[in-house]
Design a protein around this motif. Structure first.
Motif, mmCIF file in Angstrom:
data_model
loop_
_atom_site.group_PDB
_atom_site.id
_atom_site.type_symbol
_atom_site.label_atom_id
_atom_site.label_comp_id
_atom_site.label_asym_id
_atom_site.label_seq_id
_atom_site.Cartn_x
_atom_site.Cartn_y
_atom_site.Cartn_z
ATOM 1 N N SER A 1 0.803 -1.094 -0.131
ATOM 2 C CA SER A 1 0.064 0.183 0.075
ATOM 3 C C SER A 1 0.952 1.174 -0.010
ATOM 4 C CB SER A 1 -0.836 0.032 1.207
ATOM 5 O OG SER A 1 -1.644 -1.160 1.289
ATOM 6 N N GLN B 1 -11.390 -1.443 -7.485
ATOM 7 C CA GLN B 1 -11.175 -2.353 -6.549
ATOM 8 C C GLN B 1 -12.669 -2.909 -5.936
ATOM 9 O OE1 GLN B 1 -8.724 -0.836 -3.458
ATOM 10 N NE2 GLN B 1 -8.841 -2.554 -1.895
ATOM 11 N N GLU C 1 -6.591 -3.619 -8.338
ATOM 12 C CA GLU C 1 -6.836 -4.477 -7.446
ATOM 13 C C GLU C 1 -8.440 -5.144 -7.394
ATOM 14 O OE1 GLU C 1 -5.309 -4.419 -3.874
ATOM 15 O OE2 GLU C 1 -3.760 -2.761 -4.149
ATOM 16 N N THR D 1 -9.407 -7.596 -4.573
ATOM 17 C CA THR D 1 -9.258 -7.624 -3.215
ATOM 18 C C THR D 1 -10.572 -7.607 -2.400
ATOM 19 O OG1 THR D 1 -7.330 -6.064 -4.018
ATOM 20 C CG2 THR D 1 -7.825 -6.143 -1.699
ATOM 21 N N GLN E 1 -12.799 -14.521 -6.130
ATOM 22 C CA GLN E 1 -11.560 -14.219 -6.748
ATOM 23 C C GLN E 1 -10.896 -15.282 -7.770
ATOM 24 O OE1 GLN E 1 -8.154 -13.593 -4.005
ATOM 25 N NE2 GLN E 1 -9.284 -11.990 -2.746
ATOM 26 N N THR F 1 -1.940 -4.906 -8.203
ATOM 27 C CA THR F 1 -2.235 -5.702 -7.029
ATOM 28 C C THR F 1 -0.981 -6.198 -5.741
ATOM 29 O OG1 THR F 1 -2.906 -8.092 -6.375
ATOM 30 C CG2 THR F 1 -1.292 -7.822 -8.123
ATOM 31 N N HIS F 2 -1.479 -6.328 -4.873
ATOM 32 C CA HIS F 2 -0.396 -6.477 -3.757
ATOM 33 C C HIS F 2 -0.203 -8.070 -3.490
ATOM 34 C CE1 HIS F 2 -4.370 -6.156 -1.292
ATOM 35 N NE2 HIS F 2 -3.747 -7.254 -0.775
ATOM 36 N N ASP F 3 -1.269 -8.718 -4.276
ATOM 37 C CA ASP F 3 -1.202 -10.091 -3.904
ATOM 38 C C ASP F 3 -0.499 -10.847 -5.078
ATOM 39 O OD1 ASP F 3 -2.066 -12.774 -3.619
ATOM 40 O OD2 ASP F 3 -4.160 -12.225 -3.284
#
Lengths: 312, 342
Positions: free
Chosen positions: B54, B109, B192, B195, B202, B224-226
Motif C-alpha cells: 500500500s 477495487q 486490485e 481484493t 477471486q 495488486t499486492h497479492d
C-alpha cells in the motif's frame, strides 16, 4: 403498490383523527367563548345563551365532539361564528387557492434555486462561487422571513419603486412575497445539496463514470445529483410545513387574502368552526404532501422499497 | 520489451509506453512524491502486473494513465505517457473523454461502491456505449446482453432491469468488468480487482480475465499486492517500491529468480500450503516517507544486505536478461568484486 397506498391512506385517516381530536381538546380548554367579547356591549346573557344554543355550545362536551366529527366527515363546517355571511367552506374556497399559489410557487423556487446553488457550490468547492453561495445560504437561514419581507418592501417597493408594495393581483405582485417566503428553505436546501454533493462526488461510482468517458453534465445530473438529492427529499416534508406556517406571516405582511389570516383570526376570536375547518384542511394537506415525499423516495432510490414484494 | 519483440516478431504492437513518469500531490504537509520515475511498456494482448505494498504508487500510476488523479492537488510533474504512438500526457479533459472507456478502461477495487446504487445495471452498461457510439437503443441492448454473456452472468435480460443492490459482490464485479469492456478497449487497467472479493470468487474473476483476454486480445495492467493473483494471470511483473519500479521481469523470472531483496521479502511473506513448518517472514520496518524520499535506494533502511553505497546513491540498473532488470547495488560488478576480495 396499491396495497401500500391503501395502508398509507388508512394511516393518514388515523393521523388526521388524532390531530383533530387534539385540536378539539385544545380548543375547548382555552378559556372564554366567541361571545364574551368585552367590547361587544349589546350582548346580554339571554342573547349569549341563545347564540350558544344555536351553535350547540351549551351541549355536553361529548355531544359537541360528536357534532365536530360529523362536520369533519361530511366536510361541512357550517357558518363562521364571527362572519355570519360566510360558511367556513366559503372562506377556505376563497383563501386556499391564493395561499396554495404562494406556497407552491415559493417551494418550487426554493427547490430549484437551492439545488442549483448547492450544486455549483459543490463543483467549485472552496472557490469564489462556493463562498458566495454559502454566504447567501447563511444569510437566508439566519434572517427571519418577516424581516426580509419588510426589508424588500422598503428597498424594492418603496425606495426604488420597482415592484408593488403589497396585495396579490398580478405576477409582479408575487415576486416579493415569493422571495421572502422562499429564501429560508432555499438556503437550507442549498447547504444540504452542497454537502451531500461533496460527499457523493468522492464516491467510486463517480470515478467509474469518469472512467467511462461520460460527458460532465451526465456525471453530475445522472450519477451525482440523483444520489445527492436523497437528504434533500428527506427534509422536504419539514420545509413544506415551514412554508405553510410561513405563509401566515407573509400573507399578513403583504396583505394577501389567503387562508392564513382566517386561521390566525379564528383562534384569537374563538371562531370554533373556522379553527376546525382550517386545521383539518392544513393537516390533510400536509399529510398528503408527506405521502408524496415518501413516494418520491422510492422513485429516487431503488433500494428503498415502499412495499414488500413476494419472496423478500 | 526486446525479448517479447524477438519472440513475437512484428505481430505484437506496442500499445502503451510510460516514460520516466513522476506524479506528485501537493498537500498541507508539503509535496508528496508518489511516483518517482516509472518506466514501462505494454504490448497488445499482454498482462503486466504491477505489484507492491500500500502506498507504493501503483494505483497512482494507473490513475495517471487515465488522468483520473484528483486535480489540481495531483499533477504529472515529469515524464510521458504514450498510448498507441500518441502522447496523452498533456491531453485535455475533452480529449481524455474520448480515450476513457473507448481505448482505455478501468476496473476498480470494490464492486460494492463502483456501481451507482440508483441506476439500473442496463443503464450503467449502456451509457458508455451511447456516449461514444452513435448507436440505437436496440443495438445497445443487444451489445449489453452480449457483454453480460461474456462475463458469465445468467439471465442477462432480467439483470439489465435490476439494480446493484440486488446482486452479489462477485456478480457486481462481473458487471463492472462488462462495463469496462463494452466499448472494446485496447487496454484494461484493473486496480486490485479481486481484493474486495471472497477467495472462491477471486478465482472465478481471475479465470474470467484469462477468458476475456483470449477472446478480445485486450492488454491488461493488473495492479495488486497479492502475488497469488499475479501467479495466475500475469505475463510480466513490475515490482514497485516507494514510487519506483525496483525490479521487472517475466513472471517466471520474478518467481524463480527474484533479485531484489524486497522482491525476495515479498515472496517469503506469501503463505504456502505445500511446505510444512514454513514460517512467514515479514519485512521489518515501513516504507520511507514520500514527502522527502531518500536519495539512495528507498529500501536501504529495511534491507538485510544494505551496504554504504545503498544510502548514498540510487542503484544503477542491472539487466540480467533481455526482459529482467533490477535496481540494486548488490548486482553491480564492482560490489561483487569487493565482496570477493573481502
Amino acid at each position: 403498490m396499491i396495497k401500500y397506498i391503501i395502508k398509507r391512506f388508512l394511516m393518514m385517516l388515523l393521523t388526521l383523527w388524532i390531530i383533530t381530536t387534539l385540536t378539539f381538546i385544545l380548543m375547548m380548554s382555552i378559556p372564554g367563548s366567541p361571545f364574551n367579547d368585552v367590547s361587544d356591549k349589546t350582548s346580554n346573557e339571554a342573547v349569549q345563551a341563545n347564540l350558544e344554543s344555536h351553535f350547540n355550545l351549551d351541549k355536553p362536551m361529548i355531544v359537541q365532539y360528536y357534532y365536530y366529527l360529523e362536520s369533519i366527515v361530511t366536510l361541512d363546517f357550517g357558518p363562521s361564528i364571527k362572519k355570519p355571511n360566510d360558511t367556513v367552506n366559503d372562506l377556505l374556497g376563497r383563501g386556499f387557492p391564493i395561499s396554495f399559489e404562494l406556497g407552491i410557487i415559493s417551494i418550487i423556487v426554493a427547490i430549484i434555486s437551492g439545488i442549483i446553488l448547492g450544486v455549483f457550490a459543490a463543483l467549485k468547492h472552496n472557490g469564489i462561487i462556493d463562498y458566495l453561495a454559502m454566504s447567501i445560504a447563511v444569510l437566508g437561514i439566519s434572517i427571519p422571513n418577516f424581516v426580509l419581507a419588510t426589508f424588500l418592501i422598503q428597498q424594492l417597493a418603496v425606495n426604488l419603486e420597482l415592484l408593488p408594495v403589497a396585495t396579490w393581483k398580478s405576477p409582479s405582485h408575487m415576486i416579493l412575497p415569493t422571495i421572502a417566503l422562499a429564501t429560508g428553505p432555499m438556503a437550507i436546501i442549498a447547504r444540504l445539496t452542497r454537502s451531500s454533493m461533496l460527499e457523493v462526488l468522492t464516491q467510486d461510482y463517480i470515478k467509474m463514470a469518469r472512467a467511462k468517458g461520460l460527458a460532465p453534465y451526465k456525471i453530475i445530473i445522472k450519477h451525482a445529483l440523483k444520489n445527492a438529492l436523497m437528504p434533500v427529499v428527506t427534509i422536504l416534508g419539514t420545509l413544506l410545513a415551514g412554508i405553510l406556517t410561513g405563509t401566515f406571516v407573509i400573507e399578513k405582511i403583504f396583505a394577501i387574502p389567503g387562508m392564513g389570516q382566517y386561521f390566525v383570526e379564528s383562534i384569537s376570536q374563538r371562531d370554533y368552526p373556522v379553527i376546525m375547518g382550517t386545521t383539518v384542511f392544513y393537516s390533510a394537506f400536509l399529510i398528503i404532501m408527506l405521502f408524496l415525499v415518501d413516494i418520491a423516495y422510492g422513485v429516487l432510490d431503488p433500494r428503498i422499497k415502499l412495499h414488500k414484494e413476494k419472496g423478500d | 520489451m526486446l525479448l517479447i519483440q524477438s519472440l513475437g516478431g512484428d505481430r505484437l504492437k506496442k500499445i502503451l509506453e510510460v516514460q520516466n513518469l513522476h506524479v506528485s500531490f501537493s498537500t498541507y504537509g508539503g509535496e508528496v512524491k508518489a511516483v518517482r520515475g516509472v518506466t514501462f511498456d505494454l504490448f497488445e494482448g499482454e498482462t503486466l502486473a504491477i505489484v507492491g505494498e500500500s502506498g507504493c504508487g501503483k494505483s497512482v500510476t494507473a490513475n495517471s494513465i487515465m488522468q483520473l488523479i484528483p486535480k489540481p492537488a495531483g499533477k504529472i510533474s515529469e515524464g510521458n505517457i504514450i498510448f498507441k504512438d500518441i502522447d496523452i500526457t498533456n491531453a485535455n479533459e475533452k480529449q481524455m473523454r474520448n480515450i476513457r472507456g473507448v481505448d482505455i478502461s478501468m476496473i476498480f477495487q470494490d464492486p460494492m461502491t463502483a456501481l451507482n446504487p440508483t441506476l439500473s445495471i442496463g443503464h450503467q452498461l449502456m451509457e458508455g456505449l451511447k456516449q461514444h457510439q452513435n448507436i440505437s437503443n436496440k443495438k445497445a441492448k443487444e451489445k449489453a446482453i452480449e457483454m453480460l454473456n461474456l462475463v458469465g452472468i445468467p439471465n442477462p435480460e432480467e439483470r439489465l432491469e435490476q439494480y446493484p443492490h440486488q446482486l452479489s459482490g462477485g456478480m457486481r464485479q462481473r458487471i463492472v468488468i462488462a462495463i469496462a469492456l463494452i466499448c472494446e478497449p485496447d487496454l484494461l487497467i484493473a486496480d486490485e480487482p479481486t481484493t474486495a472479493l471472497d477467495v472462491t470468487i477471486q478465482a472465478q474473476i481471475l479465470e474470467l480475465f484469462g477468458k476475456i483476454q483470449k477472446e478480445t486480445n485486450v492488454a491488461i495492467i493488473l495492479i495488486t499486492h497479492d502475488f497469488g493473483v499475479v501467479a495466475n494471470i500475469a505475463d510480466r511483473i513490475a515490482v514497485m517500491y516507494a514510487g519506483k519500479i525496483i525490479e521487472s521481469g517475466m513472471k517466471e523470472e520474478i518467481f524463480y529468480h527474484p533479485k531484489h531483496p524486497y522482491t525476495l521479502g515479498l515472496l517469503h511473506s506469501i503463505p504456502r500450503l505445500d511446505q510444512k513448518d514454513d514460517e512467514l517472514i515479514p519485512i521489518d520496518g515501513t516504507p520511507p516517507d514520500l514527502f522527502s524520499p531518500p536519495v539512495g535506494c528507498p529500501f536501504t533502511a529495511r534491507c538485510p544486505h544494505a551496504i554504504v553505497a545503498c544510502e548514498k546513491m540510487y542503484p544503477l540498473r542491472h539487466e540480467s536478461s533481455l526482459s529482467h532488470y533490477v535496481d540494486c547495488w548488490l548486482y553491480d560488478e564492482r560490489v561483487k568484486n569487493m565482496k570477493q576480495t573481502n
